[in-house]
Design an enzyme around this catalytic site. Structure first.
Site, PDB file in Angstrom:
ATOM      1  N   CYS A  78     -14.128  -1.327   5.772  1.00 34.05           N
ATOM      2  CA  CYS A  78     -13.117  -0.626   4.970  1.00 34.05           C
ATOM      3  C   CYS A  78     -13.699   0.266   3.877  1.00 34.05           C
ATOM      4  CB  CYS A  78     -12.146  -1.626   4.365  1.00 34.05           C
ATOM      5  SG  CYS A  78     -11.210  -2.511   5.629  1.00 34.05           S
ATOM      6  N   CYS A 100      -8.080 -10.428   0.903  1.00 35.66           N
ATOM      7  CA  CYS A 100      -8.214 -10.024   2.300  1.00 35.66           C
ATOM      8  C   CYS A 100      -8.439 -11.236   3.196  1.00 35.66           C
ATOM      9  CB  CYS A 100      -9.368  -9.040   2.472  1.00 35.66           C
ATOM     10  SG  CYS A 100      -9.532  -8.578   4.206  1.00 35.66           S
ATOM     11  N   ARG A 146      -2.050   7.021   9.581  1.00 37.01           N
ATOM     12  CA  ARG A 146      -2.143   6.479   8.223  1.00 37.01           C
ATOM     13  C   ARG A 146      -2.229   7.628   7.219  1.00 37.01           C
ATOM     14  NH1 ARG A 146      -4.204   1.110   8.152  1.00 37.01           N
ATOM     15  NH2 ARG A 146      -3.415   0.039   9.990  1.00 37.01           N
ATOM     16  N   CYS A 193     -16.762  -7.793   5.445  1.00 33.50           N
ATOM     17  CA  CYS A 193     -16.810  -8.109   6.878  1.00 33.50           C
ATOM     18  C   CYS A 193     -17.112  -6.821   7.645  1.00 33.50           C
ATOM     19  CB  CYS A 193     -15.494  -8.757   7.342  1.00 33.50           C
ATOM     20  SG  CYS A 193     -14.206  -7.580   7.794  1.00 33.50           S
ATOM     21  N   LYS A 216      -6.236   7.637  12.052  1.00 29.21           N
ATOM     22  CA  LYS A 216      -6.577   8.204  10.739  1.00 29.21           C
ATOM     23  C   LYS A 216      -7.059   9.644  10.854  1.00 29.21           C
ATOM     24  CE  LYS A 216      -7.772   3.705   8.878  1.00 29.21           C
ATOM     25  NZ  LYS A 216      -8.822   2.858   8.270  1.00 29.21           N
ATOM     26  N   LYS A 219      -4.045   1.708  14.768  1.00 29.96           N
ATOM     27  CA  LYS A 219      -4.026   2.621  13.615  1.00 29.96           C
ATOM     28  C   LYS A 219      -4.675   3.949  13.988  1.00 29.96           C
ATOM     29  CE  LYS A 219      -6.487  -0.302  11.080  1.00 29.96           C
ATOM     30  NZ  LYS A 219      -7.444  -0.967  10.166  1.00 29.96           N
ATOM     31  N   CYS A 238     -15.162  -2.733  -0.625  1.00 27.11           N
ATOM     32  CA  CYS A 238     -13.801  -3.051  -0.178  1.00 27.11           C
ATOM     33  C   CYS A 238     -13.263  -4.212  -1.009  1.00 27.11           C
ATOM     34  CB  CYS A 238     -13.804  -3.411   1.301  1.00 27.11           C
ATOM     35  SG  CYS A 238     -14.460  -5.060   1.604  1.00 27.11           S
ATOM     36  N   ARG A 260       0.837  -1.211   0.000  1.00 32.54           N
ATOM     37  CA  ARG A 260       0.000   0.000   0.000  1.00 32.54           C
ATOM     38  C   ARG A 260       0.868   1.256   0.000  1.00 32.54           C
ATOM     39  NH1 ARG A 260      -4.100   0.264   4.856  1.00 32.54           N
ATOM     40  NH2 ARG A 260      -5.087  -1.451   3.734  1.00 32.54           N
TER      41      ARG A 260
HETATM   42 FE1  SRM Z   1      -9.217  -1.519   6.049  1.00 27.90          FE
HETATM   43  C1  SRM Z   1      -8.001  -4.157   7.771  1.00 27.90           C
HETATM   44  C2  SRM Z   1      -8.271  -2.921   3.171  1.00 27.90           C
HETATM   45  C3  SRM Z   1      -9.761   1.421   4.489  1.00 27.90           C
HETATM   46  C4  SRM Z   1     -11.070  -0.471   8.722  1.00 27.90           C
HETATM   47  N1  SRM Z   1      -8.231  -3.224   5.583  1.00 27.90           N
HETATM   48  C5  SRM Z   1      -7.772  -4.167   6.449  1.00 27.90           C
HETATM   49  C6  SRM Z   1      -6.911  -5.208   5.733  1.00 27.90           C
HETATM   50  C7  SRM Z   1      -5.488  -4.762   5.788  1.00 27.90           C
HETATM   51  C8  SRM Z   1      -7.111  -6.664   6.204  1.00 27.90           C
HETATM   52  C9  SRM Z   1      -6.190  -7.213   7.251  1.00 27.90           C
HETATM   53  O1  SRM Z   1      -6.022  -6.576   8.331  1.00 27.90           O
HETATM   54  O2  SRM Z   1      -5.683  -8.294   7.043  1.00 27.90           O
HETATM   55  C10 SRM Z   1      -7.508  -5.070   4.314  1.00 27.90           C
HETATM   56  C11 SRM Z   1      -6.598  -5.478   3.164  1.00 27.90           C
HETATM   57  C12 SRM Z   1      -7.400  -6.045   2.033  1.00 27.90           C
HETATM   58  C13 SRM Z   1      -6.640  -6.289   0.807  1.00 27.90           C
HETATM   59  O3  SRM Z   1      -6.544  -7.450   0.386  1.00 27.90           O
HETATM   60  O4  SRM Z   1      -6.156  -5.351   0.208  1.00 27.90           O
HETATM   61  C14 SRM Z   1      -8.008  -3.655   4.336  1.00 27.90           C
HETATM   62  N2  SRM Z   1      -8.927  -0.852   4.217  1.00 27.90           N
HETATM   63  C15 SRM Z   1      -8.629  -1.607   3.132  1.00 27.90           C
HETATM   64  C16 SRM Z   1      -8.778  -0.826   1.859  1.00 27.90           C
HETATM   65  C17 SRM Z   1      -7.799  -1.225   0.762  1.00 27.90           C
HETATM   66  C18 SRM Z   1     -10.221  -0.976   1.391  1.00 27.90           C
HETATM   67  C19 SRM Z   1     -10.504  -0.588  -0.013  1.00 27.90           C
HETATM   68  O5  SRM Z   1     -11.054  -1.454  -0.681  1.00 27.90           O
HETATM   69  O6  SRM Z   1     -10.246   0.525  -0.432  1.00 27.90           O
HETATM   70  C20 SRM Z   1      -8.607   0.606   2.397  1.00 27.90           C
HETATM   71  C21 SRM Z   1      -7.187   1.085   2.415  1.00 27.90           C
HETATM   72  C22 SRM Z   1      -7.109   2.532   2.811  1.00 27.90           C
HETATM   73  C23 SRM Z   1      -5.746   3.150   2.728  1.00 27.90           C
HETATM   74  O7  SRM Z   1      -5.282   3.444   1.616  1.00 27.90           O
HETATM   75  O8  SRM Z   1      -5.156   3.408   3.769  1.00 27.90           O
HETATM   76  C24 SRM Z   1      -9.122   0.415   3.816  1.00 27.90           C
HETATM   77  N3  SRM Z   1     -10.154   0.198   6.559  1.00 27.90           N
HETATM   78  C25 SRM Z   1     -10.380   1.244   5.713  1.00 27.90           C
HETATM   79  C26 SRM Z   1     -11.382   2.114   6.258  1.00 27.90           C
HETATM   80  C27 SRM Z   1     -11.963   3.356   5.593  1.00 27.90           C
HETATM   81  C28 SRM Z   1     -11.252   4.606   5.995  1.00 27.90           C
HETATM   82  O9  SRM Z   1     -10.219   4.565   6.648  1.00 27.90           O
HETATM   83  O10 SRM Z   1     -11.762   5.659   5.651  1.00 27.90           O
HETATM   84  C29 SRM Z   1     -11.759   1.559   7.471  1.00 27.90           C
HETATM   85  C30 SRM Z   1     -12.874   2.094   8.409  1.00 27.90           C
HETATM   86  C31 SRM Z   1     -12.457   3.288   9.184  1.00 27.90           C
HETATM   87  C32 SRM Z   1     -11.752   2.856  10.425  1.00 27.90           C
HETATM   88  O11 SRM Z   1     -10.543   2.701  10.397  1.00 27.90           O
HETATM   89  O12 SRM Z   1     -12.431   2.625  11.432  1.00 27.90           O
HETATM   90  C33 SRM Z   1     -10.975   0.358   7.650  1.00 27.90           C
HETATM   91  N4  SRM Z   1      -9.441  -2.178   7.969  1.00 27.90           N
HETATM   92  C34 SRM Z   1     -10.293  -1.646   8.885  1.00 27.90           C
HETATM   93  C35 SRM Z   1     -10.287  -2.466  10.066  1.00 27.90           C
HETATM   94  C36 SRM Z   1     -11.110  -2.222  11.364  1.00 27.90           C
HETATM   95  C37 SRM Z   1     -10.395  -1.302  12.276  1.00 27.90           C
HETATM   96  C38 SRM Z   1     -11.068  -1.198  13.616  1.00 27.90           C
HETATM   97  O13 SRM Z   1     -10.919  -0.167  14.267  1.00 27.90           O
HETATM   98  O14 SRM Z   1     -11.686  -2.154  14.065  1.00 27.90           O
HETATM   99  C39 SRM Z   1      -9.395  -3.538   9.807  1.00 27.90           C
HETATM  100  C40 SRM Z   1      -9.031  -4.680  10.741  1.00 27.90           C
HETATM  101  C41 SRM Z   1      -8.104  -4.283  11.829  1.00 27.90           C
HETATM  102  O15 SRM Z   1      -7.518  -3.208  11.832  1.00 27.90           O
HETATM  103  O16 SRM Z   1      -7.957  -5.094  12.738  1.00 27.90           O
HETATM  104  C42 SRM Z   1      -8.903  -3.335   8.475  1.00 27.90           C
HETATM  105 FE1  SF4 Z   2     -11.197  -7.089   4.358  1.00 26.57          FE
HETATM  106 FE2  SF4 Z   2     -13.246  -6.654   5.949  1.00 26.57          FE
HETATM  107 FE3  SF4 Z   2     -11.712  -4.631   5.170  1.00 26.57          FE
HETATM  108 FE4  SF4 Z   2     -13.310  -5.759   3.440  1.00 26.57          FE
HETATM  109  S1  SF4 Z   2     -13.964  -4.697   5.290  1.00 26.57           S
HETATM  110  S2  SF4 Z   2     -11.125  -5.276   3.077  1.00 26.57           S
HETATM  111  S3  SF4 Z   2     -13.293  -7.872   4.064  1.00 26.57           S
HETATM  112  S4  SF4 Z   2     -11.068  -6.296   6.444  1.00 26.57           S
END
Ligand code: SRM
Ligand code: SF4
Length: 586
Positions: free
Chosen positions: A485, A442, A145, A481, A217, A215, A436, A76
């Protein structure tokens, strides 16, 4: 130390990691197929995730034995405000072809992701990104981030420039300083500097030895265009615009989407207003908020380690008092600044300096050539020929900037030849749709998202068309899930992967502006039932909406019980195939 206060495994790992080094370098150059679990955790801070291809997890060898996991990496890039030059964009496209799965993904935070990078290519992929003066450092991990800001390149609008500049300033100020990144990825085997843009031989002034509990943001917005969803962020800045200039910001804190439905202590939250500040205070207030989270965020239970839980435990007043203590002076109360709009920036627009910009919708952020849609080739041609700067949007799409009006027709033609649709060929439902990544990369996905949403949108477009509602602006976000994201808890329609067999939780009642959380309308809804479940609600909306309200506003006003009651009656009265073509086709 009490049982609760015992630091989590990841905390212990970070302390002993020598500023995020661990044994990454040994594993990287060694013959092993994958990194250890500890190193895989540290790798996130370097911007890469160890993953495996879930589509082939169950594959067998000819003798019937399991083939085992097929490992690869997601890489990323962190891009403050989504600003990318043509050279950087083209380099990322080359890297996805050379080392990845031949697709480049624009993320929901204005970043890029490569998928499918093999371990032996990981260092070259990361070096390739650094060679273009972009970085993967802190794209993931327990640090600040990517900092988001509205990407629209309105060149004559000072406020747009101010929020972009603030995104750069905060990103620079809060970036980790560890030299581990440089040593592992950017130094040649013979010790020569390969690229020194990340090398800063100093201690970590903000993060110390343990970085953040989780993390973190940040996003910056203008009240009339919340295209970056400011309230879903740990830290937000909402501009107070007077005569075209930002004279101050409302600071918001404690937003976040992630939740685990089985753990009641977790929840999605919209950020709350904390204070009103002048523009020159913004960077140091950001530092103070980050440091309070660093020192008081939960380090024993990662499920409740985000800033939103600290604020939930303390209340906003206690939190504000602590931020003021760290900042060194009192902060003014927030002003009543409302978020009033959102713009996806798709289509042709005046830039304000005689040039044009063009927003291009990228379905679910995936840039690829597939069938008649050859967006990757189209972008190569356009960026190669015209060399314009670009911007990535938080709706997983992109903007071509600085276009001379005389080149508009040629650019349109290239896009058309490659099957790329223009703004008026797309419904607003599709333009504001977002999914997502989910399967196959993922590791946390329960259901499909990116690969499932296009079909759901097709079906919903059919329903909207039948009801004469095709021109409505309504946002649908889908995730595989509950981690959220694609921010599924705030739009008009949210679909969250719930269980195997493509079952989703359906949320309604949010809005495209991202100012309200939706409510659960149906749980464990199988994918084929999504459109039939929503169709009667669209019909209800058409007949009973007030004053041009949006679908999300309508659902929020009516509430779940009214919606259910109408849907039940509607289904009873319209159960013939002829009367309910949308139901019958599913
Ligand atoms: Fe996310 C984890 C993809 C934006 C909340 N996110 C992941 C992981 C890395 C899975 C993992 O931990 O193994 C995913 C990788 C998937 C893959 O195969 O690429 C993943 N997140 C993404 C992306 C690529 C989604 C997308 O389709 O665009 C986004 C990358 C953003 C970036 O460039 O930095 C992405 N993730 C977000 C957002 C939206 C935002 O930030 O505006 C959220 C919700 C906002 C937030 O943070 O609360 C988000 N991602 C999560 C979470 C839940 C965090 C939490 O507080 O519980 C996880 C899981 C974790 O952190 O444990 C996670
Ligand atoms: Fe993976 Fe869940 Fe984030 Fe979708 S929402 S990219 S399934 S961690």
């Amino acid at each position: 130390m009490s049982e609760e206060a015992k630091p989590s495994k990841v905390e212990i790992l970070k302390v002993g990691s020598h500023q995020l080094r661990g044994t990454i370098l040994t594993d990287l150059i060694g013959e092993v197929e994958k990194f250890t679990e500890d190193d895989a955790n540290l790798l996130k801070h370097h911007g890469t995730y160890q993953q495996d291809n879930r589509d082939v997890r169950r594959d067998k060898n000819p003798d019937g034995t399991p083939k085992g996991k097929s490992y690869y990496f997601m890489v990323r890039t962190r891009i403050p405000g989504g600003k990318v030059t043509a050279a950087q964009f083209l380099a990322e496209l080359d890297l996805c072809d050379k080392y990845g799965n031949e697709t480049l993904r624009i993320t929901s935070r204005q970043g890029f992701q490569l998928h499918g990078v093999l371990k032996q290519n990981l260092r070259d992929a990361i070096r390739g990104i650094n060679e273009t003066k972009l970085t993967t450092l802190a794209a993931c991990g327990d640090v600040e981030r990517n900092v988001m800001a509205c990407p629209a390149p309105h060149k004559n609008d000072k406020a747009h420039q101010q929020i972009q500049d603030l995104a750069d300033a905060i990103a620079e100020h809060l970036k980790p300083r560890t030299t581990a990144y440089w040593e592992i990825w950017l130094r040649d085997d013979n010790g020569e500097d390969h690229n020194v843009c990340e090398f800063k031989p100093v201690e970590e002034p903000i993060y110390g030895a343990t970085y953040l509990p989780r993390k973190f943001k940040t996003a910056i917005t203008l009240p009339d265009d919340n295209c970056i969803d400011v309230l879903s962020n740990d830290l937000g800045f909402i501009g107070d615009v007077q005569d075209g200039t930002i004279v101050g910001y409302n600071v918001t804190v404690g937003g976040g989407m992630g939740m685990t439905p089985s753990a009641k202590k977790t929840f999605p939250a919209l950020a709350k207003p904390l204070a009103y500040i002048t523009p020159d205070q913004a960077v140091m207030v950001a530092e103070a908020v980050v440091k309070v989270q660093r020192d008081f965020g939960n380090r024993s239970d990662r499920k409740v380690a985000r800033l939103k839980y600290l604020i939930h435990d303390w209340g906003i007043e206690k939190f504000k008092a602590k931020v003021e203590e760290y900042y060194g002076q009192p902060l003014l109360p927030p002003k009543p600044i409302e978020i009033t709009g959102v713009d996806d920036h798709i289509g042709w627009h005046e830039q304000g300096d005689g040039k044009l910009f063009l927003g291009i919708n990228i379905e679910n952020g995936r840039i690829k050539d597939e069938g008649p849609l050859r967006i990757k080739t189209a972008l190569r041609k356009i960026l190669g020929k015209f060399g314009m700067d670009t911007r990535l949007t938080a709706l997983q799409s992109m903007i071509l900037c600085d276009i001379d009006p005389k080149n508009k027709a040629e650019i349109n033609e290239i896009l058309r030849e490659h099957g790329v649709k223009g703004a008026d060929e797309l419904t607003l439902l599709r333009r504001y749709a977002m999914a997502c990544v989910a399967w196959p990369t993922c590791g946390l996905s329960i259901t499909e998202a990116e690969r499932a949403l296009p079909e759901v949108v097709d079906e919903l477009e059919g329903s909207l068309s039948k009801l004469g509602l095709l021109k409505e602006k309504l946002a649908i976000h889908m995730t595989g899930c509950p981690n959220g994201c694609a921010r599924p808890y705030t739009p008009d329609i949210g679909l969250v992967g719930k269980a195997a067999g493509e079952q989703y939780t359906l949320y309604l009642g949010g809005n495209a502006e991202g100012t309200r959380l939706g409510f659960i309308y149906k749980d464990s809804l199988p994918k084929p039932e999504i459109n039939p479940t929503i169709f009667p609600l669209f019909a209800f909306f058409k007949s009973a909406r007030k004053n041009g309200e949006s679908f999300g506003d309508f659902c929020a006003r009516e509430g779940k019980e009214q919606l259910e009651a109408f849907a039940a009656k509607w289904t009873e009265n319209n159960s013939t195939a002829e009367a309910t073509p949308a139901l019958a086709t599913n």
